[in-house]
Design a protein around this motif. Sequence first.
Motif, mmCIF file in Angstrom:
data_model
loop_
_atom_site.group_PDB
_atom_site.id
_atom_site.type_symbol
_atom_site.label_atom_id
_atom_site.label_comp_id
_atom_site.label_asym_id
_atom_site.label_seq_id
_atom_site.Cartn_x
_atom_site.Cartn_y
_atom_site.Cartn_z
ATOM 1 N N LEU A 36 0.872 -1.181 0.000
ATOM 2 C CA LEU A 36 0.000 0.000 0.000
ATOM 3 C C LEU A 36 0.901 1.221 0.000
ATOM 4 N N ARG A 37 0.720 2.093 -0.967
ATOM 5 C CA ARG A 37 1.588 3.262 -1.091
ATOM 6 C C ARG A 37 0.858 4.511 -0.590
ATOM 7 N N HIS A 38 1.573 5.296 0.223
ATOM 8 C CA HIS A 38 1.004 6.524 0.788
ATOM 9 C C HIS A 38 1.986 7.664 0.560
ATOM 10 N N HIS A 39 1.449 8.802 0.095
ATOM 11 C CA HIS A 39 2.294 9.932 -0.274
ATOM 12 C C HIS A 39 2.262 11.016 0.799
ATOM 13 N N PHE A 40 3.437 11.379 1.278
ATOM 14 C CA PHE A 40 3.604 12.518 2.158
ATOM 15 C C PHE A 40 4.169 13.681 1.344
ATOM 16 N N THR A 41 4.283 14.844 1.976
ATOM 17 C CA THR A 41 4.802 16.018 1.274
ATOM 18 C C THR A 41 6.239 15.806 0.826
ATOM 19 N N HIS A 42 7.046 15.147 1.660
ATOM 20 C CA HIS A 42 8.481 15.064 1.398
ATOM 21 C C HIS A 42 8.967 13.668 1.020
ATOM 22 N N PHE A 43 8.110 12.667 1.075
ATOM 23 C CA PHE A 43 8.526 11.324 0.664
ATOM 24 C C PHE A 43 7.293 10.456 0.425
ATOM 25 N N THR A 44 7.532 9.308 -0.187
ATOM 26 C CA THR A 44 6.483 8.319 -0.419
ATOM 27 C C THR A 44 6.779 7.095 0.435
ATOM 28 N N LEU A 45 5.757 6.578 1.089
ATOM 29 C CA LEU A 45 5.918 5.429 1.970
ATOM 30 C C LEU A 45 5.267 4.205 1.342
ATOM 31 N N ASP A 46 6.041 3.146 1.191
ATOM 32 C CA ASP A 46 5.545 1.877 0.672
ATOM 33 C C ASP A 46 5.334 0.932 1.858
ATOM 34 N N ILE A 47 4.071 0.619 2.156
ATOM 35 C CA ILE A 47 3.726 -0.218 3.306
ATOM 36 C C ILE A 47 3.518 -1.655 2.835
ATOM 37 N N GLN A 48 4.243 -2.587 3.444
ATOM 38 C CA GLN A 48 4.099 -4.005 3.132
ATOM 39 C C GLN A 48 3.408 -4.685 4.316
ATOM 40 N N PRO A 49 2.107 -4.975 4.192
ATOM 41 C CA PRO A 49 1.362 -5.533 5.337
ATOM 42 C C PRO A 49 1.536 -7.048 5.459
ATOM 43 N N VAL A 50 1.686 -7.504 6.695
ATOM 44 C CA VAL A 50 1.718 -8.929 7.017
ATOM 45 C C VAL A 50 0.592 -9.199 8.008
ATOM 46 N N VAL A 51 -0.318 -10.106 7.661
ATOM 47 C CA VAL A 51 -1.471 -10.419 8.510
ATOM 48 C C VAL A 51 -1.277 -11.803 9.106
ATOM 49 N N ALA A 52 -1.445 -11.921 10.418
ATOM 50 C CA ALA A 52 -1.264 -13.221 11.072
ATOM 51 C C ALA A 52 -2.024 -13.260 12.394
ATOM 52 N N ARG A 53 -2.377 -14.456 12.795
ATOM 53 C CA ARG A 53 -2.946 -14.666 14.129
ATOM 54 C C ARG A 53 -1.837 -15.142 15.064
ATOM 55 N N ILE A 54 -1.878 -14.653 16.290
ATOM 56 C CA ILE A 54 -0.889 -15.097 17.256
ATOM 57 C C ILE A 54 -1.362 -16.394 17.895
ATOM 58 N N ARG A 55 -0.404 -17.156 18.389
ATOM 59 C CA ARG A 55 -0.720 -18.377 19.135
ATOM 60 C C ARG A 55 -0.288 -18.175 20.572
ATOM 61 N N GLY A 56 -1.243 -18.237 21.479
ATOM 62 C CA GLY A 56 -0.916 -18.023 22.882
ATOM 63 C C GLY A 56 -1.743 -16.904 23.478
ATOM 64 N N GLU A 57 -1.530 -16.638 24.759
ATOM 65 C CA GLU A 57 -2.287 -15.635 25.504
ATOM 66 C C GLU A 57 -1.854 -14.243 25.067
#
Length: 354
Positions: A292-313
Amino acid sequence: MNEDDFSQHLLAWFDSYGRKDLPWQQNPTLYRIWISEIMLQQTQVATVIPYYQRFIKRFPDLPALACASVDEVLGLWTGLGYYARARRLHQAARIVWETHEGKLPTTLEALMELPGIGRSTGGAMLALALDQRHPILDGNVKRVLIRQEAIEHWPGQPKVEKQLWQRATTLLPQTRLADYTQAIMDLGATVCTRYRPRCPSCPVKETCQAHLQANPEAYPQPRPRKRLPLRTTCMLILLNDQGEVLLERRPPTGIWGGLWSFPECPSQTEAAPWCQEQLGWPLGEVQNWPSLRHHFTHFTLDIQPVVARIRGESRQVMEPNGRVWYKMEPLYKRGLPAPILRLLKRLREQSKGE
C-alpha cells in the motif's frame, strides 16, 4: 481601480454570490471560527464540513475540548489528515484553559503565541469572528493576489510572501472586515480557481494582470519539483482469538505523531521471528498482502502488510507498553492515520467473509 474600489467591488460580489451558509458562519464565535480555520488548512471546504459538524457536536466549547483526551480528539480527526493540526489544537485549548481563564485571546499577538496559530489563521479568526482589521494569506488569497500582480515567482519564496502580505494589508477596507475576509477566500475558492478560473465572473478582473495577459493559469508558479524519496516499511497486522487487532502508539513527533498504528518489523520474511523475539508470540498462518503506497509532502511510503494470528495468551500486552488490543467496531475510537484505517477496513471486510 484603486484599493478602495477593489474591496468595494469584491464586497458587492460577495453580497450576491458569496458563501453565507457554512456551518461555522452560524453563530461565528471565536472558538467555532478557530476550529474551522485549523481544519481548513490545506483542506477543501466540502471535506471539512462533516468533520467540523461532528467535532463541534462533541466539543461545543473550549472547556470541552481542553478536558478531552488527545486520543478522542485524534479519533474525530481520523481521515482529515495533517494530524499535527489536531494535536496543536488540543494543546492550545489546554493552554488557554490553564492560562487565559478558558477564553481565547482577542489580539493577534496573543493568538500567535498559541500552538498552530500563525499570522494568517489568527488574522482570519479575529476578522471573521470579531470584525477586526487583519489581512490573511491562505492559499486561495495568495492565488488571487499573485494573479492581480502577475508575480512570476513561486509564492513560497520569502520575498514574494513579504510582497503579498504588504498587498493584502493595503487592500483591506475600513469596514465590513468579516465579509471582506470571507469574500476574498470565496473568490479564490469558487472563481479564481487553480485550474479553469471563471474570469468572466470575477468582480476584480479589470485590474488582474494575469487576466489581461489572457494567461491566468500560468500563475502562481508551482513549487520547484523534487523527486520524492521512497521509503519502505513492513507492518504487522496481528489478530488474537477475540478478533482484536494489535495497535501501538507512535512517538509524539515525526510522521503520524501520537496516532495509533501497527507494529513495524524489518521485512515480511522476518515477521515471524521478529514477533517471537520482540513480543513473545509464535505466529499461526501468515498472509502477505499487496503493498500500500502513501504519499507525504516530502517522501512516499511503501507499506508491506503482514497479517497473522498469534498463538498463545494475548492479554499481556496492555496500555503501559503503548500497545492495545483494538476492537474494529467502531473504527474511529482512536486516532488512526488514513492508510492504517484503510488496512483495518480491509481486514474487517475479510473477517466478515470468513
